[in-house]
Design an enzyme around this catalytic site. Structure first.
Site, short mmCIF file in Angstrom:
data_model
loop_
_atom_site.label_atom_id
_atom_site.label_comp_id
_atom_site.label_asym_id
_atom_site.label_seq_id
_atom_site.Cartn_x
_atom_site.Cartn_y
_atom_site.Cartn_z
N GLU A 432 0.83 -1.21 0.00
CA GLU A 432 0.00 0.00 0.00
C GLU A 432 0.86 1.26 0.00
O GLU A 432 0.79 2.10 0.91
CB GLU A 432 -0.97 -0.03 1.18
CG GLU A 432 -1.89 -1.23 1.07
CD GLU A 432 -3.09 -1.22 2.00
OE1 GLU A 432 -3.11 -0.43 2.95
OE2 GLU A 432 -4.03 -2.00 1.76
N GLU A 508 -3.55 -9.28 0.00
CA GLU A 508 -4.14 -9.05 1.33
C GLU A 508 -5.65 -9.10 1.19
O GLU A 508 -6.20 -8.49 0.27
CB GLU A 508 -3.67 -7.69 1.85
CG GLU A 508 -3.96 -7.49 3.31
CD GLU A 508 -3.30 -6.20 3.82
OE1 GLU A 508 -2.11 -5.97 3.56
OE2 GLU A 508 -4.01 -5.44 4.49
C1 GAL Z 1 -4.39 -2.78 5.10
C2 GAL Z 1 -2.90 -2.70 5.43
C3 GAL Z 1 -2.57 -3.54 6.63
C4 GAL Z 1 -3.55 -3.29 7.72
C5 GAL Z 1 -4.93 -3.59 7.24
C6 GAL Z 1 -6.00 -3.45 8.28
O1 GAL Z 1 -4.81 -1.77 4.29
O2 GAL Z 1 -2.13 -3.12 4.35
O3 GAL Z 1 -1.26 -3.25 7.05
O4 GAL Z 1 -3.43 -1.97 8.09
O5 GAL Z 1 -5.23 -2.71 6.19
O6 GAL Z 1 -7.27 -3.68 7.73
#
Ligand code: GAL
Length: 816
Positions: A432, A508
């Site tokens: 991100e 993710e």
């Molecule tokens: C994502 C991020 C993670 C964590 C997660 C929580 O956007 O990459 O590190 O913050 O959100 O939902």
């Protein structure tokens, strides 16, 4: 840095040097002469959480400092504080500046050897001195690094003093709990002047088949002192049982430069392939001879496997299609903080394996090297990640400020350190990254891809993109081999049209929230905010617990079922990494004090699975599953949503006190079945059946008052090595032996024997109790005590007592 490049084949052609290519199945042990030493350098350090003047000077008096063994994380010892500079995002624990010192002697006879100190990771901004000489600084808290000590050493009776300053005062510098201190291992490495350079081997297998594997080994030999002589580089491959299976020697080498690269090629016949099910590991042994004498030996792990990503068919390992079923994890180990412990990591992986996980994403930084060793050995795939930010900051004092000066070095060191691990199958150059929204994204991505490809072309590169769309500037660099989706499961099925010919990975996914053992109905109505930040807590949940029915999600994420339903449908969706496998310290989204750790885990911070663990187990393993929940202690008259996750069966019937509540079958893409049952105390019982035949049954009874404690150790015999751990689950039961689902009794621990309590926990995200204590309140019936062996063999007893409850004792064997 000057390098000479030798290839075994070119030597043969030009006839300058001679290499032999041999395959054999001869039997030989991998024991090598001890010419190189890599000593555990973690014992007997002195520490102070302060910044005293002149602490780097050998004459500085540190006698009042605390004595401890590394790895050490001072933050985890602190008190939770809403106003901690790290913020609740950083775990609401203290940072600060700390110093470590260690004295040691080196025998006269060692003169002429080279000495190096290897740090696996120090958080953060470490500076190191030996005998008052400054060795250097390393801002990145996750990088592994080395300094040479030789020129500054004293020999004989004289003491050497190593001093390390760790500066984690400027906060926030992380979006999650980082820990503070020398939280990873430290090694003292001793070599001869001619030796394999740090991370100086690179082993690849460009051709792999059932019949044979071609193994290419590049070795960088360091001869900084320009030793003269005739050198031979032997490379031998041993299988897991210690049989020699291939060898090659490059003879009559000259090492005219300080660093010389030698390339060799070997063939391993009928290789045993490295896979998830059978992670067969070979070992590559490097032996350097100088004028007939062995001057260095060095080992590199080798897993012979092939893999590829296909735009239509997804991921293949050794030619077989498989989905990457992954989790993202941060590096903290719950109650142990960031201080690395191999057994704690292994336990995490065992728990993940039980759920069917086959891959780990090291979000969002280089992991402890031991994690990769374990993944190699246990058969996990790894997406190895380097950065959470590039040049643009995410937290006020984060690594972005060191980016210009350090990113190239950090990325190169990371790739060189990790590129021999068969488990590593994807490099991630960022998560991100804010630059994706501007043109800089293209330029920086191009540079980073260049750095990685220069060191390894055998693995694809990805980035976890916030906006996985073709106009994304990082994607537009053209450097990504895999398009990394963070979230956006609604867009997965548009992928082939949006990115024709490209390869997909869900870097993710999910970000659902849950507290173990807490349930808010209706189970099938999904709560997603952002309208109100307190919405995950359902009205009235003043204790900030979140429902574990898999019915609460972040707006950017989904429930577990929502994402998996899409991902499982199409082969081109090669896999996913759930956010997260375990709850972690910090990032207590949605940030309501006193929450200080995350709700995202499939497993809580103490290592106790939440119910959705079994949804994955029913889908990701072949193990027969019937998981019935919630507990059966409710107010009379309340309508309770009862759910079951199951597999290997075509129906489940639920009974309440013997009366059928109906048969349920999963329809379409359902991943669970549900009954709405008006509560009556007693017993609920589920029976799963296949073709009318009973497969499994599960029963939950209404528990009475808390009456006794039961202790369950994950291992009742551990090594007396000062490191090994036994994780003891503490259950609060009623007189009949039922878990009391809301028990919060305070449990006191006492140890008799040569062990210590390394930490206590109960998985509750809002607990303000210290992890370093000899007591813990149970949460929803459970808590955890982590017992750590000292170095003497014997027996140790852990006794748990609580007012009004029958106490319990467990005996642990400490083995030498
Ligand atoms: C994502 C991020 C993670 C964590 C997660 C929580 O956007 O990459 O590190 O913050 O959100 O939902």
């Amino acid at each position: 840095m000057s390098k000479r490049f030798y290839s075994a084949f070119s030597f043969l052609c030009v006839g300058v040097l001679f290499s032999v290519l041999v395959s054999s199945s001869g039997c030989k042990s991998t024991e090598e002469p001890q010419v190189r030493q890599r000593a555990d350098f973690t014992k007997n350090w002195s520490f102070v959480l302060d910044d005293p003047a002149s602490a780097q000077e050998p004459s500085f008096n540190d006698r009042q400092w605390r004595k401890l063994n590394l790895p050490h994380d001072w933050s985890i010892e602190g008190k939770f504080d809403e106003k901690a500079p790290a913020g609740t995002g950083g775990g609401a624990l203290p940072g600060g500046i700390g110093w470590y010192r260690k004295t040691f002697t080196v025998e006269e006879a060692e003169k002429g050897k080279l000495f190096f100190i290897d740090f696996d990771g120090v958080y953060t901004n470490s500076e190191v001195w030996i005998n008052g000489h400054y060795l250097g600084k390393r801002p990145n808290g996750y990088s592994s690094f080395r300094y040479e000590l030789t020129p500054h050493l004293k020999y004989g009776q004289e003491q050497n003093v190593l001093a390390v300053k760790v500066d984690n005062a400027q906060q926030p510098n992380s979006r999650w709990y980082s820990g503070s201190g020398i939280y990873r291992n430290v090694w003292l490495v001793k070599t001869n002047p001619v030796h394999v350079a740090k991370d100086g081997t690179f082993v690849t297998t460009p051709q792999v088949s059932q019949e044979a594997a071609k193994v290419v080994v590049s070795t960088i030999i360091s001869n900084v002192q320009k030793q003269q002589g005739s050198f031979v580089l032997h490379t031998l491959v041993y299988d897991q049982e210690g049989h020699e299976v291939a060898k090659v020697a490059s003879e009559n080498l000259t090492l005219p430069d300080s660093l010389t690269e030698v390339k060799q090629e070997l063939t391993v016949a009928t290789p045993k392939l490295w896979s998830i099910e059978q992670p067969h590991l070979y070992s590559v042994v490097t032996r350097i001879e100088q004028d007939g004498k062995v001057v260095d030996t060095y080992q590199t792990p080798l897993g012979i496997r092939s893999f590829n990503f296909d735009a239509q068919k997804g991921f293949f390992l050794n030619g077989k299609p498989m989905k990457i079923l992954g989790v993202c994890n941060h590096h903290d180990l719950g109650a142990l903080g960031a201080a690395i412990n191999v057994r704690a990591l292994e336990r995490q992986l065992e728990i993940m394996r039980g759920m069917g996980v086959n891959a780990i994403r090291t979000s969002h930084n280089p992991p402890a090297p031991e994690l990769l060793d374990l993944c190699d050995r246990m058969g996990f795939l790894v997406m190895d990640e380097s950065f959470d930010m590039w040049k643009k900051e995410k937290s006020k004092f984060d690594y972005s400020h060191s980016w210009d000066q350090w990113h190239q070095r950090d990325l190169e060191d990371f790739i060189k350190r990790d590129r021999n691990h068969p488990s590593v199958i994807v490099w991630s150059i960022g998560n991100e990254i804010p630059e994706q929204y501007g043109p800089e994204g293209t330029a920086i991505a191009t540079e980073l891809v260049g750095i990685v490809k220069n060191l390894d072309t055998t693995r694809p590169i990805t980035v976890g993109l916030n906006e996985p769309y073709p106009h994304n500037s990082i994607y537009k660099s053209g450097g990504l081999d895999l398009v990394g989706f963070n979230y956006h499961h609604q867009d997965f099925e548009k992928f082939p049209q949006a990115f024709p010919g490209q390869k997909f990975i869900a870097t993710e996914a999910v970000s659902a929230l849950m507290t173990r053992g807490h349930y808010d109905t209706p189970a099938d109505s999904i709560r997603r905010w952002p309208k109100r930040w307190d919405i995950p807590f359902h009205d009235g949940n003043k204790d900030l617990t979140v429902s574990a029915y898999d019915n609460v999600s972040t707006p950017w994420g989904s429930t577990h079922e929502e994402t998996w339903k899409v991902l499982k449908k199409h082969p081109y969706l090669s896999g996913m990494f759930i956010w997260t496998g375990f709850d972690y310290l910090g990032e207590p989204t949605p940030y309501l004090w006193p929450a200080r750790s995350s709700y995202f885990g499939v497993v809580d911070l103490a290592g106790f699975p939440k119910d959705v663990y079994y949804m994955y187990q029913s889908e990701w393993t072949t193990k027969p599953v019937l998981h019935l929940f919630p507990h059966w202690n409710w107010q009379p008259g309340k309508t309770v949503d009862v759910l079951a996750y199951y597999n290997n069966a075509d129906e489940v019937e639920l009974f309440l006190n013997g009366t059928s509540q109906g048969i349920r079958k999963k329809q379409g893409d359902d991943l669970h079945v549900l009954w709405r049952v008006p509560f009556q105390p007693g017993t609920i019982r589920a029976v799963s059946r296949a073709n009318g035949k009973e497969v499994l049954t599960r029963e939950i009874k209404t528990a009475g008052a808390a009456a006794k404690i039961v202790l369950e150790a994950d291992r009742t015999a551990i090594n007396a090595d000062g490191k090994d751990l036994s994780f003891v689950t503490v259950k609060i039961l009623d007189q009949a032996g039922n878990l009391v689902p809301n028990a919060d009794n305070l449990v006191n621990f006492k140890i008799d024997g040569k062990a210590t309590l390394a930490g206590v926990d109960n998985g509750l995200q809002t607990s303000m109790e210290s992890f370093k204590a000899n007591h813990r309140k149970a949460f929803n019936g459970l808590c955890l005590a982590i017992l750590q062996a000292q170095e003497e063999a014997g027996q140790v007893k852990l006794t748990a007592t609580s007012e009004g409850l029958q106490s319990a004792t467990v005996t642990i064997e400490l083995k030498k």
